[in-house]
Design a protein around this motif. Structure first.
Motif, PDB file in Angstrom:
ATOM      1  N   GLN A   1       5.148   0.266 -18.540  1.00 59.03           N
ATOM      2  CA  GLN A   1       3.889   0.218 -18.973  1.00 59.03           C
ATOM      3  C   GLN A   1       3.148  -0.161 -17.694  1.00 59.03           C
ATOM      4  O   GLN A   1       3.428  -1.072 -17.062  1.00 59.03           O
ATOM      5  CB  GLN A   1       3.504  -0.784 -19.764  1.00 59.03           C
ATOM      6  CG  GLN A   1       3.543  -0.276 -21.143  1.00 59.03           C
ATOM      7  CD  GLN A   1       3.320  -1.475 -22.232  1.00 59.03           C
ATOM      8  OE1 GLN A   1       2.397  -2.339 -22.095  1.00 59.03           O
ATOM      9  NE2 GLN A   1       4.133  -1.563 -23.285  1.00 59.03           N
ATOM     10  N   GLY A   2       1.991   0.578 -17.250  1.00 61.91           N
ATOM     11  CA  GLY A   2       1.080   0.556 -16.235  1.00 61.91           C
ATOM     12  C   GLY A   2       1.395   0.929 -14.735  1.00 61.91           C
ATOM     13  O   GLY A   2       0.684   0.577 -13.656  1.00 61.91           O
ATOM     14  N   VAL A   3       2.729   1.081 -14.682  1.00 60.84           N
ATOM     15  CA  VAL A   3       3.380   1.473 -13.364  1.00 60.84           C
ATOM     16  C   VAL A   3       2.422   2.704 -12.627  1.00 60.84           C
ATOM     17  O   VAL A   3       2.143   2.681 -11.652  1.00 60.84           O
ATOM     18  CB  VAL A   3       4.840   1.693 -13.198  1.00 60.84           C
ATOM     19  CG1 VAL A   3       5.383   2.046 -11.781  1.00 60.84           C
ATOM     20  CG2 VAL A   3       5.585   0.274 -13.588  1.00 60.84           C
ATOM     21  N   ARG A   4       2.698   3.862 -13.510  1.00 58.37           N
ATOM     22  CA  ARG A   4       2.002   4.784 -12.817  1.00 58.37           C
ATOM     23  C   ARG A   4       0.567   4.846 -12.607  1.00 58.37           C
ATOM     24  O   ARG A   4      -0.115   5.172 -11.275  1.00 58.37           O
ATOM     25  CB  ARG A   4       2.085   5.932 -13.669  1.00 58.37           C
ATOM     26  CG  ARG A   4       3.668   6.699 -13.943  1.00 58.37           C
ATOM     27  CD  ARG A   4       3.494   7.988 -14.564  1.00 58.37           C
ATOM     28  NE  ARG A   4       4.879   8.696 -15.057  1.00 58.37           N
ATOM     29  CZ  ARG A   4       5.805   9.174 -14.056  1.00 58.37           C
ATOM     30  NH1 ARG A   4       5.186   9.765 -12.844  1.00 58.37           N
ATOM     31  NH2 ARG A   4       6.885   9.785 -14.538  1.00 58.37           N
ATOM     32  N   GLU A   5      -0.155   4.119 -13.317  1.00 57.18           N
ATOM     33  CA  GLU A   5      -1.710   3.888 -13.227  1.00 57.18           C
ATOM     34  C   GLU A   5      -1.646   3.088 -11.666  1.00 57.18           C
ATOM     35  O   GLU A   5      -2.824   3.342 -11.081  1.00 57.18           O
ATOM     36  CB  GLU A   5      -2.200   3.078 -14.270  1.00 57.18           C
ATOM     37  CG  GLU A   5      -2.310   3.565 -15.875  1.00 57.18           C
ATOM     38  CD  GLU A   5      -0.742   3.641 -16.525  1.00 57.18           C
ATOM     39  OE1 GLU A   5      -0.002   3.554 -15.921  1.00 57.18           O
ATOM     40  OE2 GLU A   5      -1.271   3.815 -17.780  1.00 57.18           O
TER      41      GLU A   5
ATOM     42  N   ALA B   1      -1.964   4.940  -8.526  1.00 56.83           N
ATOM     43  CA  ALA B   1      -3.135   6.029  -8.210  1.00 56.83           C
ATOM     44  C   ALA B   1      -3.732   5.737  -6.909  1.00 56.83           C
ATOM     45  O   ALA B   1      -4.092   6.617  -6.186  1.00 56.83           O
ATOM     46  CB  ALA B   1      -4.037   5.852  -9.481  1.00 56.83           C
ATOM     47  N   ASP B   2      -3.942   4.463  -6.399  1.00 62.36           N
ATOM     48  CA  ASP B   2      -4.627   4.251  -5.067  1.00 62.36           C
ATOM     49  C   ASP B   2      -3.654   3.837  -3.919  1.00 62.36           C
ATOM     50  O   ASP B   2      -4.221   3.073  -3.122  1.00 62.36           O
ATOM     51  CB  ASP B   2      -5.737   3.223  -5.488  1.00 62.36           C
ATOM     52  CG  ASP B   2      -5.323   1.856  -5.836  1.00 62.36           C
ATOM     53  OD1 ASP B   2      -4.069   1.727  -6.173  1.00 62.36           O
ATOM     54  OD2 ASP B   2      -5.806   0.867  -5.718  1.00 62.36           O
ATOM     55  N   LYS B   3      -2.466   4.127  -4.305  1.00 71.08           N
ATOM     56  CA  LYS B   3      -1.339   3.936  -3.280  1.00 71.08           C
ATOM     57  C   LYS B   3      -1.133   5.208  -2.487  1.00 71.08           C
ATOM     58  O   LYS B   3      -1.188   6.407  -2.798  1.00 71.08           O
ATOM     59  CB  LYS B   3      -0.063   3.478  -3.705  1.00 71.08           C
ATOM     60  CG  LYS B   3      -0.201   2.407  -4.809  1.00 71.08           C
ATOM     61  CD  LYS B   3      -0.323   1.018  -3.954  1.00 71.08           C
ATOM     62  CE  LYS B   3      -0.713  -0.096  -4.893  1.00 71.08           C
ATOM     63  NZ  LYS B   3      -1.014  -1.279  -4.147  1.00 71.08           N
ATOM     64  N   MET B   4      -0.191   5.096  -1.167  1.00 73.11           N
ATOM     65  CA  MET B   4       0.259   6.249  -0.465  1.00 73.11           C
ATOM     66  C   MET B   4       1.789   6.346  -1.108  1.00 73.11           C
ATOM     67  O   MET B   4       2.355   5.278  -0.894  1.00 73.11           O
ATOM     68  CB  MET B   4       0.232   5.709   1.084  1.00 73.11           C
ATOM     69  CG  MET B   4       1.272   6.594   1.619  1.00 73.11           C
ATOM     70  SD  MET B   4       0.520   8.061   2.506  1.00 73.11           S
ATOM     71  CE  MET B   4       1.850   8.624   3.279  1.00 73.11           C
TER      72      MET B   4
ATOM     73  N   ASP C   1       0.740  -1.247  -0.124  1.00 71.99           N
ATOM     74  CA  ASP C   1       0.176  -0.091   0.094  1.00 71.99           C
ATOM     75  C   ASP C   1       0.937   1.296   0.123  1.00 71.99           C
ATOM     76  O   ASP C   1       0.394   2.264  -0.334  1.00 71.99           O
ATOM     77  CB  ASP C   1      -0.928   0.068   1.230  1.00 71.99           C
ATOM     78  CG  ASP C   1      -2.016  -1.050   1.172  1.00 71.99           C
ATOM     79  OD1 ASP C   1      -2.218  -1.380   0.130  1.00 71.99           O
ATOM     80  OD2 ASP C   1      -2.092  -1.718   2.311  1.00 71.99           O
ATOM     81  N   THR C   2       2.035   1.147   0.688  1.00 68.61           N
ATOM     82  CA  THR C   2       2.980   2.306   0.577  1.00 68.61           C
ATOM     83  C   THR C   2       3.956   1.941  -0.237  1.00 68.61           C
ATOM     84  O   THR C   2       4.850   0.925  -0.367  1.00 68.61           O
ATOM     85  CB  THR C   2       3.652   2.647   2.205  1.00 68.61           C
ATOM     86  OG1 THR C   2       2.405   2.760   2.877  1.00 68.61           O
ATOM     87  CG2 THR C   2       4.215   3.697   2.109  1.00 68.61           C
ATOM     88  N   ILE C   3       4.300   3.181  -1.126  1.00 68.16           N
ATOM     89  CA  ILE C   3       5.454   3.290  -2.425  1.00 68.16           C
ATOM     90  C   ILE C   3       6.325   4.309  -1.774  1.00 68.16           C
ATOM     91  O   ILE C   3       5.864   5.378  -1.727  1.00 68.16           O
ATOM     92  CB  ILE C   3       4.673   3.116  -3.527  1.00 68.16           C
ATOM     93  CG1 ILE C   3       3.678   2.508  -3.938  1.00 68.16           C
ATOM     94  CG2 ILE C   3       6.272   3.265  -4.624  1.00 68.16           C
ATOM     95  CD1 ILE C   3       3.897   0.933  -4.148  1.00 68.16           C
TER      96      ILE C   3
END
Ligand code: GDP
Ligand code: FO1
Length: 297
Positions: free
Chosen positions: A205-209, A212-215, A185-187
């Motif tokens: 690919q897909g990392v930024r997306e 979105a719902d992480k801290m 949950d935390t990056i």
């Protein structure tokens, strides 16, 4: 917590974090865009720096290679007229051979890294950002060259006209990276070069997306509006990004907690703390304060 890392600034922080978190609470995804083959072996400088840090083997003066290592093989090769691009230590080379033997048998880089971590006694998950080949290429008046040729071969001196990541568009995050993105949950975006270390990881690919719902917490690699070391400022300038905390922040995208050094003149939303890590003690202090700020957020 999942930490995104290059090979110097973030490992300094990992040195402190590994004493404060249980191994299962700390996973690291590492940039591989500076990797290269040398004398028949695959070198992954950032992965190795992270593994050596977590295994307590890192040379804390240089932040690459193994402490106390010798260069007998490298020196012999030079004496025989073979100009190795990087000064590879003997024990470091053994690690490269271990990894390369697996790669030559068709094993993926992420699986080879897992085997390597186990053999070095590293309990944390350490994962390359991708199993595909991505190479940082620097365009200069002296020609277009691999990052290591620019940074080590030419001591970072040529003017930088442009910089690109060959292979990045087609590269995919490796499965272990995707699994960690699912689980954590935390990056934490560590204090690493935003262009050459964090840039390629976030651009997969897909990392930024998936952030979105992480801290998302990020620590800037700048202190007093200058990087502590390395070519970050030169590369940011070449990309028309101001070489300061504003520039770092603009490159990172979604960040929920931005941590800058006390000396920063950054005006945006952030928390200030001392982020300079010159010793193990400072790494420990910075890591402790970071964890406290994250818990309070
Ligand atoms: P590389 O792969 O060797 O280029 O290493 P990284 O990208 O992980 O780290 C390079 C960045 O670390 C540079 O931009 C430095 O400014 C930053 N850095 C090095 N030491 C420190 C430190 O003690 N504190 C902070 N905040 N940043 C640091
Ligand atoms: N950096 C140097 O400046 N000179 C070297 O001879 C050198 C050798 C080397 C060998 C193995 C390794 O994993 C890293 C090494 N580095 C060396 C560091 C490497 O260039 C790093 O990628 C950069 O310093 C930035 O990440």
């Amino acid at each position: 917590m999942l930490v995104l890392s290059g090979g110097t600034g973030t490992p300094k922080l990992l040195l402190g974090l590994k004493e404060l978190l249980r191994p299962e609470e700390l996973s690291v995804v590492v940039n591989t865009a500076e990797d290269l083959w040398i004398s028949g072996n695959y070198i992954s400088p950032d992965l190795d720096s992270v593994l050596y840090t977590l295994a307590d083997m890192i040379d804390e003066k240089k932040w690459w290679g193994i402490k106390g290592d010798k260069t007998l093989t490298h020196d012999s090769l030079i004496a025989m007229g073979i100009k190795e691009k990087l000064q590879v230590g003997d024990r470091d080379r053994a690690v490269h051979i271990f990894r390369s033997e697996l790669l030559r048998r068709g094993v993926k880089l992420s699986h080879a890294s897992q085997a390597l971590a186990e053999s070095l006694g590293v309990k944390q998950r350490v994962v390359p950002m991708t199993d595909d080949i991505v190479s940082t290429v620097v365009s200069t008046p002296e020609g277009v060259m691999h990052f290591q040729e620019f940074w080590v071969g030419r001591r970072g001196l040529p003017e930088v006209r442009d910089l690109f990541f060959a292979g990045l568009d087609a590269a995919l995050p490796c499965q272990a990276f995707l699994d960690l993105l699912e689980k954590e949950d935390t990056i934490l975006i560590g204090p690493s070069n935003p262009v050459t270390s964090i840039g390629p990881i976030l651009a997969l690919q897909g990392v930024r997306e998936r952030l979105a719902d992480k801290m998302v917490v990020a620590m800037s690699p700048f202190i007093g509006n200058k990087p502590v070391s390395g070519p970050a400022a030169k590369f940011m300038t070449a990309m028309n990004v101001p070489p300061n905390d504003e520039g770092v922040r603009s490159m990172l995208g979604k960040v929920d907690l931005f941590l800058v050094d006390k000396k920063s003149s950054y005006q945006g939303e952030c928390r200030r703390m001392s982020t300079l890590m010159r010793t193990r003690r400072e790494s420990g202090k910075v890591a402790k304060e970071l964890l406290e700020l994250i818990s309070a957020a």
